[in-house]
Design a protein around this motif. Sequence first.
Motif, PDB file in Angstrom:
ATOM      1  N   GLY A  96      35.288  40.559  48.391  1.00 32.84           N
ATOM      2  CA  GLY A  96      34.412  41.142  48.093  1.00 32.84           C
ATOM      3  C   GLY A  96      34.058  41.368  49.292  1.00 32.84           C
ATOM      4  O   GLY A  96      33.152  43.284  48.779  1.00 32.84           O
TER       5      GLY A  96
ATOM      6  N   ASP B 299      33.200  36.312  39.647  1.00 31.05           N
ATOM      7  CA  ASP B 299      34.003  36.591  40.973  1.00 31.05           C
ATOM      8  C   ASP B 299      34.523  35.837  41.474  1.00 31.05           C
ATOM      9  O   ASP B 299      35.710  35.452  42.085  1.00 31.05           O
ATOM     10  CB  ASP B 299      32.964  37.540  41.920  1.00 31.05           C
ATOM     11  CG  ASP B 299      32.439  39.196  41.054  1.00 31.05           C
ATOM     12  OD1 ASP B 299      33.573  39.295  40.370  1.00 31.05           O
ATOM     13  OD2 ASP B 299      31.311  39.459  41.936  1.00 31.05           O
TER      14      ASP B 299
ATOM     15  N   ALA C  14      40.469  36.330  38.913  1.00 33.74           N
ATOM     16  CA  ALA C  14      39.304  36.286  39.164  1.00 33.74           C
ATOM     17  C   ALA C  14      38.812  35.925  37.616  1.00 33.74           C
ATOM     18  O   ALA C  14      39.881  36.006  36.556  1.00 33.74           O
ATOM     19  CB  ALA C  14      38.510  37.547  39.498  1.00 33.74           C
TER      20      ALA C  14
ATOM     21  N   ARG D  70      36.305  37.229  36.083  1.00 31.08           N
ATOM     22  CA  ARG D  70      36.250  37.904  35.128  1.00 31.08           C
ATOM     23  C   ARG D  70      37.010  39.119  34.477  1.00 31.08           C
ATOM     24  O   ARG D  70      36.897  39.346  33.313  1.00 31.08           O
ATOM     25  CB  ARG D  70      35.353  39.206  35.975  1.00 31.08           C
ATOM     26  CG  ARG D  70      34.619  40.356  35.290  1.00 31.08           C
ATOM     27  CD  ARG D  70      34.254  41.216  36.662  1.00 31.08           C
ATOM     28  NE  ARG D  70      33.912  40.844  37.869  1.00 31.08           N
ATOM     29  CZ  ARG D  70      32.303  40.959  37.519  1.00 31.08           C
ATOM     30  NH1 ARG D  70      31.726  41.068  36.159  1.00 31.08           N
ATOM     31  NH2 ARG D  70      31.523  40.460  38.387  1.00 31.08           N
TER      32      ARG D  70
END
Length: 197
Positions: free
Chosen positions: A24, A154, A173, A175
């Motif tokens: 990130g 995340d 992840a 997601r």
Amino acid sequence: MTRLTRSGDWTKALAVLCLAGWFGGCSLAAGHYGQDPQMTQPDMTLWQTIDALAQQIPFTKAKVESVLATHLVDRDTTKDPIQNAEFNFYVGGPGKMADGVVGGNVGLRVRHTGGRPGFLALGRLSGECVTLAMVRAHYSNLKITDSPRGHSLDETTAYSAFLPWGTLSFAFAERNRDCLEGVSFDPKIAAADNAVK
């Protein structure tokens, strides 16, 4: 999931726990500082790239730039107002590989004083989806070394291969659990002296 209990495993666990934050943080920095549209992207698949990077241990900025055909910039992504006295942080990206996988960012951490092999992460992978089955086809003896705690989409599940040179981790992840999010290289200290040939 088996907990890591052997001496020294805490460093492996810490490296894996840092993956999500590393990806990130590097993503934002790479978006502003690491792109060089004039760079030619490597004509290698993800798997060839992983093998080529493992050959570069101990990592340096120049070695990683050469393999990935990208430019890395010095960037401390910890956002700490006090400059990090231990490490140089480099970020870069994006880069497209021959098999359609796109690496959104590259993050390299190298100790100032040397003697350590560095830590490398390729994050925000997109493009052609790399599934866990595809990873297992290349690295069959994977162990789960980190799993989500339910705080964010995340967060990742990390599957690690423990290789002679160190730990190679693959992060998926929450997601998008079906496709690989990132890859990290955490070489053993001894690998700096006995670089992979």
